[in-house]
Scaffold this motif. Structure first.
Motif, PDB file in Angstrom:
ATOM      1  N   ASP A  29       0.838  -1.207   0.000  1.00 48.78           N
ATOM      2  CA  ASP A  29       0.000   0.000   0.000  1.00 48.78           C
ATOM      3  C   ASP A  29       0.869   1.252   0.000  1.00 48.78           C
ATOM      4  O   ASP A  29       0.594   2.223  -0.709  1.00 48.78           O
ATOM      5  N   TYR A  81       2.292   2.030  -3.442  1.00 49.54           N
ATOM      6  CA  TYR A  81       1.366   2.675  -4.372  1.00 49.54           C
ATOM      7  C   TYR A  81       1.049   4.113  -3.944  1.00 49.54           C
ATOM      8  O   TYR A  81       0.854   4.994  -4.791  1.00 49.54           O
ATOM      9  N   LYS A  82       1.036   4.378  -2.645  1.00 49.71           N
ATOM     10  CA  LYS A  82       0.843   5.752  -2.168  1.00 49.71           C
ATOM     11  C   LYS A  82       2.021   6.630  -2.595  1.00 49.71           C
ATOM     12  O   LYS A  82       1.857   7.816  -2.883  1.00 49.71           O
ATOM     13  N   GLN A 107       3.664   6.414  -5.325  1.00 49.92           N
ATOM     14  CA  GLN A 107       3.460   6.823  -6.715  1.00 49.92           C
ATOM     15  C   GLN A 107       2.369   7.883  -6.834  1.00 49.92           C
ATOM     16  O   GLN A 107       2.450   8.786  -7.668  1.00 49.92           O
ATOM     17  N   GLU A 108       1.355   7.776  -5.983  1.00 46.16           N
ATOM     18  CA  GLU A 108       0.313   8.804  -5.962  1.00 46.16           C
ATOM     19  C   GLU A 108       0.897  10.161  -5.573  1.00 46.16           C
ATOM     20  O   GLU A 108       0.389  11.207  -5.975  1.00 46.16           O
ATOM     21  N   GLU A 134       1.892 -10.814  -6.355  1.00 47.41           N
ATOM     22  CA  GLU A 134       2.187  -9.382  -6.355  1.00 47.41           C
ATOM     23  C   GLU A 134       3.653  -9.118  -6.712  1.00 47.41           C
ATOM     24  O   GLU A 134       3.958  -8.199  -7.478  1.00 47.41           O
TER      25      GLU A 134
END
Length: 739
Positions: A453, A456-457, A459-460, A485
């Motif tokens: 998680d 991916y945060k 990259q956000e 994954e």
């Protein structure tokens, strides 16, 4: 190893000497006398007295005299921009010299962009436009703030003003483009200069060195030689720095000969650069000869020698240099701390840090704190790490990316994941190293889904991952069984993120597959690798074979690993343990005999625990600790209590040839992590957690014992082994999987 380069900061091009157009041609005694007084001023008070006298006598109305007063107020060593602006505002008709002086002063000041505002005011006055003396200072301001767009705009204006090819303007543009990371534009400007001066070459050479292209710097120096351009000491500093970065001792020695043959002025900066080149290239003998001949030395000289010995792991000589320094500064202390920390000697690094704390008038800086926090992380010195964090807050030290990452890493590796999360959440700006440190912390604590998680945060937040980020993510997947994954992210590494997988990434995927039991799939993955499998790849497969007791594949993996690293003691021990668990004691004997004959020694199991800021270490069967009697007494009490509550020793964990069951049990009881936990029980009270650092993998029996102790003694126990953390509380372990 901390870097102590003697290279100067990105070399600024020499400023043009511009003349005052209102300089009087006729002899004027009163004006000349005043100008002489202005030139002899040594402080602002004297200048203000002359200013008052000029106003009273009317001399301030003379454009040349007023410009001279203004230039000193703006550019001297005692300059005051506030006062200079007041002087400027009093000048009835500022000329181009005065405008350029004010632009120069602001460009060199704390707020370089103010020079742009002054420039806009200048061009709004239709009497004056920018000239070849204006642009170098404006371009310098763009370089100071690393504004590529501003630099490009000024470049365009210089071309339109027909001064784009002026050597001073062009040199400033080269410096600006390098500062902004646009090497291609810097090269293009360099090629447009028809009559390059030595500063043009120096700007290019220094720019290449400081922007990570030292090979190009060396090639450019060769071209400079071929065109018979006489090098300066600045050239030599840049070229020697390039040699140091490329570890090119042969070229470095050639440069030193060039300096001697061409009688280049060897000032202290250049001598230090020569010394730095020798030490970075590993030629401590050449460095020592030069050091002994140097008549002038500064702290950079001494620190460079210290660093040179530290690179070669000659810590005794490095320490001798530190002790011999006329004035020890923080840079020298940092060099020694960093040398120990980065060469696997964290305890020694912490001893030097404690010695540094006793020094008067030496202030710790961010480099000190980062190196010491890294040493704390290695040995699990949580209390010292907390003290450093408090020191940072107390002294208002800015949490830059390096300090933030070091704090997160320290708290994570010392077992306080919540505090690591707190540090991460407390900072507004996070670079790739901060994100990667937090992902790595989650990984080692078995929080695989949370680590994903976080990935991916990241990259956000528009932060691009690097190779370290992926290594940490794959480790998180490995300990949490997130096979799909990990495989998906590995496939996307190059196509979606532009990162070519390195051997460590391949080893991680083998570990992910092998740890989850997909041994054949791991083998096929290795066979399909586009690069030769490294020792770490075969080591990951061998470790998986131990978990899943696959003897035939273990022998194959170990053979391949030992072909690459014949003296890898860990591989021999791991295969021996696999033989032992399979009951092949004859093979165990043969392998251990081979180790004795070849002089290979098994790394002894060692566990450490921090009590009141002191690190206590225990070896298996340790009798050296001053409280060993009490420790063994506690151990006997603990084992009796555990047996009374149903504990049975896991004899399968005894990987030695021992016939008697009692001796097998005693062998298990002597494991270092059990001793460290018992020391924690007698040295601390609940609810304080017992934190143990183990250099090897925790065995299954110690894992079971720690679970039971946490329940029967109502204590939280946190054990970090070579691969991950194990959190024990109320008879449970939070690990998703033991191995």
């Amino acid at each position: 190893m901390a870097s102590f380069s003697t290279a100067q900061p990105l070399s600024l091009p020499r400023h043009p000497t511009f003349s005052n157009p209102n300089q009087p041609t006729a002899n004027n005694d009163r004006s000349s006398h005043t100008i002489s007084l202005i030139d002899r001023c040594s402080n602002l008070r004297q200048l203000k007295q002359i200013h008052a006298q000029m106003v009273r006598t009317g001399l301030f109305s003379d454009p040349y005299s007023a410009s001279k007063l203004f230039a000193i107020s703006a550019l001297s060593h005692f300059a005051s921009l506030d006062y200079a602006c007041k002087v400027f505002d009093q000048i009835p008709q500022p000329n181009s010299f005065t405008w350029n002086t004010l632009i120069r002063a602001y460009a060199s000041g704390p707020d370089p962009l103010r020079s742009i505002s002054v420039f806009l005011d200048m061009v709004s006055d239709s009497r004056f436009g920018p000239n070849k003396y204006t642009f170098p200072f404006l371009i310098k301001a763009a370089a100071e703030v690393s504004s590529l767009s501003l630099g490009q705009s000024l470049h365009g204006m210089a071309v339109k003003s027909a001064v784009g090819c002026d050597v001073f303007v062009a040199n400033s543009l080269i410096h600006c483009y390098f500062s902004c990371g646009d090497l291609d534009s810097a090269c293009k400007v360099f090629t447009t200069i028809q009559e390059k001066d030595v500063v043009s070459w120096n700007s290019m050479i220094t720019g290449f060195v400081q922007k990570g292209s030292p090979d190009k710097a060396l090639e450019l120096f060769k071209k400079m030689e071929s065109e018979d351009v006489k090098a300066s000491h600045v050239t030599m500093v840049g070229v020697l720095s390039a040699c140091a970065k490329t570890r090119n001792l042969e070229f470095g020695r050639r440069v030193c000969s060039y300096i001697e043959e061409n009688r280049v002025n060897v000032n202290l900066t250049l001598a230090n650069a020569m010394l730095d080149m020798y030490t970075k290239c590993g030629s401590i003998e050449d460095a020592k000869r030069l050091f002994d001949k140097m008549e002038e030395r500064d702290n950079v000289t001494w620190t460079t020698m210290l660093d040179g010995y530290a690179i070669l792991e000659d810590y005794e000589a490095a320490r001798e240099v530190l002790n011999s320094m006329p004035k020890k500064d923080i840079v020298a202390w940092n060099a020694l701390i960093s040398a120990y920390e980065q060469n696997g000697k964290p305890n020694e690094a912490l001893l030097v840090f404690h010695e540094l704390q006793l020094q008067k008038n030496i202030k710790l800086n961010q480099i000190t704190l980062v190196s010491t926090l890294s040493a704390c992380a290695q040995v699990g010195a949580l209390e010292l790490g907390r003290w450093i964090h408090s020191y940072i807050k107390k002294h208002g030290i800015r949490l830059n990316f390096y300090v933030t990452s070091a704090l997160i890493h320290m708290y994570s590796k010392c077992g306080d994941l919540e505090k690591a999360r707190e540090v991460f959440s407390s900072v507004e700006r996070r670079d790739v190293f901060v994100w990667s440190a937090m992902i790595g912390g989650l990984a080692m604590h078995g929080c695989g889904n949370e680590a994903l998680d976080m990935f991916y945060k990241m990259q956000e937040a528009n932060v691009k991952p690097n190779g370290v980020t992926f290594t940490n993510v794959f480790c998180a997947c490995s300990h949490s069984g997130l096979v799909d994954e990990a495989e998906l992210l590995f496939k996307e590494m190059e196509s979606s993120y532009g990162i070519v997988p390195q051997e460590k990434h391949y080893a991680c995927i083998v570990d992910v597959l092998g740890r989850s039991g997909y041994l054949e799939k791991a083998v096929k993955f290795i066979e399909a690798m586009p690069i030769p499998p490294s020792a770490s790849v075969w080591g990951a497969l061998l470790g998986a074979c131990k978990i899943h007791a696959n003897l035939s594949l273990a022998e194959r993996a170990c053979t391949r690993l030992l072909e690459l690293e014949p003296r890898n003691d860990g591989a021999h021990v791991l295969l021996s343990n696999i033989y032992a668990k399979s009951g092949k004691w004859e093979s165990v004997s043969e392998l251990r005999k081979h180790m004795r004959v070849t002089g290979l020694k098994k790394e002894p199991g060692c566990s450490s625990i921090e009590i009141d800021g002191t690190i206590h270490e225990f070896l298996s069967g340790d009798n050296e600790h001053p409280m060993c009697e009490k420790v063994y007494g506690k151990l006997n009490e603990v084992m009796e209590r555990l047996k009374a509550n149903g504990y049975e020793p896991e004899m399968s964990q005894v990987l030695q040839i021992i016939d008697e069951e009692e001796m097998k049990e005693q062998s298990l009881n002597l494991h270092s992590e059990k001793l460290a936990i018992c020391y924690g029980l007698i040295s601390t009270e609940a609810p304080k957690a017992i934190r143990v650092i183990k250099n090897l993998r925790v065995c299954g029996d110690c894992h079971s014992v720690a679970k039971l102790i946490s329940q029967l003694y109502d204590r939280e126990i946190i054990v970090r082994d070579r691969y991950r953390f194990h959190h024990f509380r109320n008879g449970q372990c939070s690990c998703n999987d033991f191995w």
